[in-house]
Design an enzyme around this catalytic site. Sequence first.
Site, short mmCIF file in Angstrom:
data_model
loop_
_atom_site.label_atom_id
_atom_site.label_comp_id
_atom_site.label_asym_id
_atom_site.label_seq_id
_atom_site.Cartn_x
_atom_site.Cartn_y
_atom_site.Cartn_z
N CYS A 42 -1.97 9.31 2.67
CA CYS A 42 -1.54 8.71 1.40
C CYS A 42 -2.54 8.95 0.27
O CYS A 42 -2.16 8.95 -0.90
CB CYS A 42 -1.29 7.21 1.57
N GLU B 164 0.86 -1.17 0.00
CA GLU B 164 0.00 0.00 0.00
C GLU B 164 0.90 1.22 0.00
O GLU B 164 1.46 1.59 1.05
CB GLU B 164 -0.92 -0.02 1.22
#
Length: 473
Positions: A250, A216
């Site tokens: 993110c 991720e």
Amino acid sequence: MLQTRQNSLGVRFEAQCRAFEKEPFPSLEVRKDRLKRLLALTEKHEAEICAAIDSDFSGRAQQETRLAELFVVRAGIRHAIRHLRGWMRERRVATSLPFLPGRNRLLPQPLGVVGIVSPWNYPFQLAVAPATAALAAGNRVLIKPSELTPKFSDLLARLVEEHFSPDEMSVAVGDADVGKTFVSMPFDHLLFTGSTAVGRQVALAAAANLTPVTLELGGKSPAIFDQSCDLDAAVASVAYGKLLNAGQTCIAPDYLMVPQGQGAAIATKLAAAMARLYPRLADNPDYTAIVSERHRQRLSDMIAEAREGGADVTEVNPANEELGVTDRKMAPVLVRNPGETLRLMREEIFGPVLPILEYGTVDDAIEHVNRGERPLALYWFGKDSANRQRVMRETVAGGVTVNDCMMHLVQERQPFGGVGESGMGAYHGEWGFRTFSKEKPIFVQSRLSAGGLLRPPYGRTFEQLFRLLNLIG
């Protein structure tokens, strides 16, 4: 000290491996019990978790931690508890005609010991959400939290020790060297959340053990304002999405694309929207600080380079406060018309700095997105369904939210993950359960099978049966 921690890590890993060998398929009741203990951990220690994260950041609102971390994790745990029986069920799979009356089945089976490397920006959510999926799938779990949030990492280790036996779930606290040892261990699956650069190193280390990885990562996630968008609503959404956790997210909008000629007007609206959210900064507990001085300096260097390069730089500091002297807070910054060679246009920003680019046509916007690396998220604002469909179909991103920011992250019935440079694999909800399971195909032969007629010695019976198989196969 390092050697001791590495040895301790190896001992805990081996203990989890042995425990899994003794219980390779935990029952529904066992898995639910683990999930309920994980839920209790989040509920009983909320104040401690918020305080530790606030201290590590030197300023983060407990409301932000409660919403973006604790709420998200609790929703995921409760969703898993409700649906776990169905996820665990051995599923029927259609059987092709030549193999009837045999039966196909698919059995989701635990992998073993799962390693989770979590980052500093959402230290609770990004450690415990994947742990939820791994425990639901019946695995043992080892977590390596970030060394940049030491108070929280120590707290997480203590809380996990209180609620779980070490051979169920354990936390390995340590620096980057411990992290390197961690990702080099022969886990049955490894999940890493962090930067693309470190993700490459993690993938290389895992490859030595043929350990499957879920990465991720991040990247430059665009927000696109279509001509048809509700401008005030879009501006309010981007202002919030960009400044949540001071941009240290993110999936935060990394840069904004607006129709040609509207850059200045939209920058003015954004500055006003940001000022409404945070009318003051220095002593405002709602506004998050930058996690470290090194990271703050990196952002400052990016802004200085943009200013020197001739970009239009606007600092949004409503109360004209002096920041960064006794704290690590940084005022939001809007950068119009930045050159493509600037660092803030080449690197993921990960802070309260928002470049604003103007585009001519939908083709131009699509071409710009596709010219870069594939982002973790994409945001599109507008009412024009034809333009929306084009952007959805002609760009590639890990996930998309239309007419808002970040909402795709919290959908437990949707997978969350990157693509290309922004990662591989996915988790959340059933997708996480499947990531940490081996879906084992099983074929159950019937005693009425005619397969024995295809065995040697070959002859007329074989030829006739083989001809029939070709006709029906």
